[in-house]
Each structure stands twice: as C-alpha cells, then as structure tokens.
Enzyme design. Sequence first.
Site, PDB file in Angstrom:
ATOM      1  N   GLY A  28       0.833  -1.186   0.000  1.00 50.17           N
ATOM      2  CA  GLY A  28       0.000   0.000   0.000  1.00 50.17           C
ATOM      3  C   GLY A  28       0.869   1.237   0.000  1.00 50.17           C
ATOM      4  O   GLY A  28       2.082   1.165   0.225  1.00 50.17           O
ATOM      5  N   TYR A  29       0.222   2.362  -0.227  1.00 48.40           N
ATOM      6  CA  TYR A  29       0.948   3.624  -0.361  1.00 48.40           C
ATOM      7  C   TYR A  29       0.508   4.619   0.694  1.00 48.40           C
ATOM      8  O   TYR A  29      -0.678   4.913   0.833  1.00 48.40           O
ATOM      9  CB  TYR A  29       0.744   4.193  -1.771  1.00 48.40           C
ATOM     10  CG  TYR A  29       1.479   3.355  -2.779  1.00 48.40           C
ATOM     11  CD1 TYR A  29       2.783   3.666  -3.147  1.00 48.40           C
ATOM     12  CD2 TYR A  29       0.913   2.205  -3.304  1.00 48.40           C
ATOM     13  CE1 TYR A  29       3.485   2.868  -4.025  1.00 48.40           C
ATOM     14  CE2 TYR A  29       1.605   1.401  -4.182  1.00 48.40           C
ATOM     15  CZ  TYR A  29       2.892   1.736  -4.538  1.00 48.40           C
ATOM     16  OH  TYR A  29       3.585   0.923  -5.397  1.00 48.40           O
ATOM     17  N   LEU A  30       1.493   5.121   1.448  1.00 49.06           N
ATOM     18  CA  LEU A  30       1.257   6.220   2.369  1.00 49.06           C
ATOM     19  C   LEU A  30       1.232   7.523   1.579  1.00 49.06           C
ATOM     20  O   LEU A  30       0.580   8.483   1.967  1.00 49.06           O
ATOM     21  CB  LEU A  30       2.353   6.269   3.434  1.00 49.06           C
ATOM     22  CG  LEU A  30       2.414   5.053   4.359  1.00 49.06           C
ATOM     23  CD1 LEU A  30       3.689   5.062   5.181  1.00 49.06           C
ATOM     24  CD2 LEU A  30       1.194   5.019   5.252  1.00 49.06           C
ATOM     25  N   GLU A  81      -3.418   4.167   1.415  1.00 46.19           N
ATOM     26  CA  GLU A  81      -4.506   4.402   0.471  1.00 46.19           C
ATOM     27  C   GLU A  81      -5.068   3.051   0.030  1.00 46.19           C
ATOM     28  O   GLU A  81      -4.346   2.068  -0.043  1.00 46.19           O
ATOM     29  CB  GLU A  81      -3.972   5.175  -0.738  1.00 46.19           C
ATOM     30  CG  GLU A  81      -3.389   6.537  -0.376  1.00 46.19           C
ATOM     31  CD  GLU A  81      -2.706   7.211  -1.555  1.00 46.19           C
ATOM     32  OE1 GLU A  81      -3.303   7.239  -2.657  1.00 46.19           O
ATOM     33  OE2 GLU A  81      -1.589   7.708  -1.370  1.00 46.19           O
ATOM     34  N   ASN A 143       2.694   0.593 -10.031  1.00 44.18           N
ATOM     35  CA  ASN A 143       1.907   0.054  -8.917  1.00 44.18           C
ATOM     36  C   ASN A 143       1.172   1.170  -8.177  1.00 44.18           C
ATOM     37  O   ASN A 143       0.024   1.000  -7.774  1.00 44.18           O
ATOM     38  CB  ASN A 143       2.801  -0.721  -7.948  1.00 44.18           C
ATOM     39  CG  ASN A 143       3.155  -2.094  -8.455  1.00 44.18           C
ATOM     40  OD1 ASN A 143       2.663  -3.084  -7.948  1.00 44.18           O
ATOM     41  ND2 ASN A 143       4.009  -2.185  -9.461  1.00 44.18           N
TER      42      ASN A 143
END
Length: 158
Positions: A28-30, A81, A143
């Site tokens: 996941g992405y911060l 996210e 990604n």
Amino acid sequence: MGIEIERKFLPADDGWRGLGQPTLMRQGYLCSDPERTVRVRIEGERAVITIKSKVTGASRGEWEYDIPVPDAAELLERLCEQPLVEKTRHRIDYGGHVWEVDEFAGENAGLVVAEIELGFEDEAFDKPDWIGREVTGDKRYYNSSLIRSPYSQWKDKA
C-alpha cells in the site's frame, strides 16, 4: 541513495508460468504522489518501507528499509490508500538478469507485468521468448497508479 533502473513489459504469452519461485505480496501507499511515493510492502515473511523519487526515463531514486511485519500490517490496514495492491511475484533468472513477473489479484486481477532491473539505462539484455510489448513509460502500469485506477476499471486493457 540507491538508484532503481527498471523496464516493464507485458508478457506475450504464458511461457513464464511455472518458472521461478512465487511470493505473495501485499502493498500500500502512504503517499502516491507522482513526484514521490512512500510504499509499505509485506513480501512473504519480510516487510519494508520504500521511498521513491520521480521517474526520469527508466530511473528513480530509491530508499528501502526493513520494518517489523506487524507494523507493516497495521500501516497497510490503517493508513495506506485503498485498495491495496495484491500480487504474486515470480522471480525468474534469464540471461544474467532476474525478471520479476507480477501476477496481480484483487482490483487488479488479470494484469500481468514483467520487470527487469538494470545497472544503467541503456544496458543490453536478453529477452525471454515470452516477453512482449514494452510499457516502461506508461504510467498506468506503475503500482502506485493501480490504487487510483485499478486494472478492473480500465476500458482499454492490454
């Protein structure tokens, strides 16, 4: 600072299946800003946080640090996210390089991307027969883009 030099391709066929060792990944992405990304990933029994700079050509700065798996799991569920990127990675040795074939699941099911990391941008390398069209410059295949525009929502699929 490390430099990541990576080229992306779509497989031409399923010739890669059965090659390499599969590893399940959740990430996941911060931060998924095109200027910089901050990613949390659980890969098998290992967890990392990775910071990447803006892509220029096929290169970008990369900093990666191990973190405890329980911390990564909490970050993925509470702060990253959504949706998370889920995939199985197959690492395949070929021609003196390692090809990473990612078979996506969840919101990105049906997408398969093959990547090769190089020492420098114009480094020569051999392509396996199952490698097809290059998509290195197509941001849809990043990604970090797949959380905003999952493959399941693409109108023009590869």
